[in-house]
Design a protein around this motif. Structure first.
Motif, PDB file in Angstrom:
ATOM      1  N   THR A  79       0.837  -1.202   0.000  1.00 10.88           N
ATOM      2  CA  THR A  79       0.000   0.000   0.000  1.00 10.88           C
ATOM      3  C   THR A  79       0.870   1.250   0.000  1.00 10.88           C
ATOM      4  N   PHE A  80       1.964   1.233   0.754  1.00 14.98           N
ATOM      5  CA  PHE A  80       2.910   2.351   0.758  1.00 14.98           C
ATOM      6  C   PHE A  80       3.497   2.558  -0.627  1.00 14.98           C
ATOM      7  N   ASP A  81       3.940   1.484  -1.265  1.00 18.58           N
ATOM      8  CA  ASP A  81       4.515   1.591  -2.608  1.00 18.58           C
ATOM      9  C   ASP A  81       3.493   2.165  -3.590  1.00 18.58           C
ATOM     10  N   TYR A  82       2.275   1.607  -3.549  1.00 13.58           N
ATOM     11  CA  TYR A  82       1.260   2.043  -4.510  1.00 13.58           C
ATOM     12  C   TYR A  82       0.837   3.484  -4.260  1.00 13.58           C
ATOM     13  N   PHE A  83       0.568   3.823  -3.011  1.00 17.12           N
ATOM     14  CA  PHE A  83       0.075   5.159  -2.685  1.00 17.12           C
ATOM     15  C   PHE A  83       1.093   6.240  -3.064  1.00 17.12           C
ATOM     16  N   THR A  84       2.356   5.999  -2.748  1.00 18.35           N
ATOM     17  CA  THR A  84       3.364   7.018  -3.069  1.00 18.35           C
ATOM     18  C   THR A  84       3.532   7.177  -4.581  1.00 18.35           C
TER      19      THR A  84
END
Length: 353
Positions: free
Chosen positions: A189-194
């Motif tokens: 989720t961190f990878d996708y959101f950023t």
């Protein structure tokens, strides 16, 4: 019992009904016969199936695993499901520590290289869609929507220590502190959101409350009147009496996350596919794992809906079934983040179009 646990229990119960209602005449050539306990003990050793990775995918996999073991008692106690975030899960998977990796994004090139180095061949199976949800405290009376540009202003690295109050985001919002809750750095989720919001994967301010556990983020937002956070859609649905979702405006109007807005490709850029990755060698070695994946594909559409995610079209699961039967290894996504990937795009990629 927390909301996710209740929903998992409900999903397992409903899945049991669906399983019981399945006709016994369904004996397609693609389904292997059950391995009974005597056969397992006399011919093959059934290893424990270890699953880790995304906490977003966790509710689907946990419900499937529970019902699989209830339906097939010869495998009871053989499936263990944990979560450490998508990136954390891939570290274990590529080190041969797990058999299945739950993922809220496609596998990345560096992870592929690690798997290749360690001799791990994987089968990639899309299983549902998610809508990353922007949330605030339920008593927040000023924020009803937020633009992608405003989200970028909040979360970009340059905002660290500088963008700290609501009125710095929008003049009409109050001069009150803004407290941020978001995915930890081992989370897909961190990878996708950023990538989707900041424009570069893993580029983010660091002065926020981070966790790979979506439920921990829900609790933080629910207790903090000045909170703003993001996490998977199912966790919002389970707790919407305590938190409030903001409509997201990507320049085409304000859109709330929902099954309809994901299926209609309106909730962009925060809609994303969810996956499981399976160790191909482990499938050949462990009959229980093969049966679990057959079962997973058969009931993923139903279970994804039960726990609050958006199911893929039936055709997608048929493609996944064929892909697994042929033990087709590798990724469809070239080891890169996939932003604005619609369900239609995913289906075309799976069909090789």
């Amino acid at each position: 019992m927390n909301a996710i646990a209740k929903k998992l229990a409900l999903a397992v119960g409903m899945l049991a009904i669906a399983t019981g209602c399945a006709t016994t005449s369904d004996k397609s050539a693609e389904t292997q016969p059950l391995v009974n306990a005597a056969e397992v003990s006399n011919t093959q050793t059934v290893s424990q199936i270890k699953i880790d990775g995304s906490s977003t995918v966790y509710p689907i996999t946990e419900a499937i695993a529970n019902q699989f073991q209830q339906t097939k008692p010869q495998y009871r106690g053989q499936v263990k499901v944990d979560f450490s975030g998508t990136s954390g899960g891939f570290k274990k998977f590529c080190a041969k520590q797990t058999d299945i990796s739950n993922a809220s994004r496609p596998i990345l090139q560096a992870e592929i290289e690690t798997c290749n180095k360690n001799g791990v061949k994987f089968i990639e199976l899309p299983i549902a869609y998610d809508a990353l949800t922007i949330t605030v405290h339920k008593d927040n009376s000023w924020a009803k929507d937020i633009t992608v540009a405003e989200l970028q202003k909040i979360w970009q690295p340059e905002a660290e220590g500088k963008i700290t109050r609501w009125n710095q985001i929008r003049d009409a919002w109050p001069d009150q502190p803004i407290n941020l809750y978001g995915a930890g750095k081992d989370s897909g989720t961190f990878d996708y959101f950023t990538e989707a919001i900041v424009g570069k994967s893993r580029a983010s301010r660091n002065d926020y409350i981070a966790s790979e556990d979506d439920l921990a983020l829900v609790r933080g937002v629910a207790k903090d009147p000045n909170s703003l956070g993001y996490f998977g859609y199912a966790y919002y649905l389970d707790n919407k009496n305590q938190i409030k979702a903001l409509a997201v405006n990507n320049g085409k109007g304000e859109v709330l996350p929902s099954r309809d807005t994901v299926e209609d490709s309106k909730y962009q850029p925060l809609s994303r596919p969810l996956f499981i990755y399976v160790n191909a060698e482990a499938v050949e070695r462990n009959p229980a794992l093969k049966e679990l994946i057959d079962y997973y594909i058969k009931y993923a559409q139903f279970t994804a809906t039960s726990v609050g995610y958006v199911p893929l079209p039936s055709e997608s699961y048929e493609i996944a079934k064929a892909r697994f039967k042929k033990a087709k290894t590798g990724t469809l996504f070239a080891g890169k983040e996939q932003i604005d990937l619609t369900i239609s795009d995913l289906l075309k990629a799976a069909e090789g179009k």
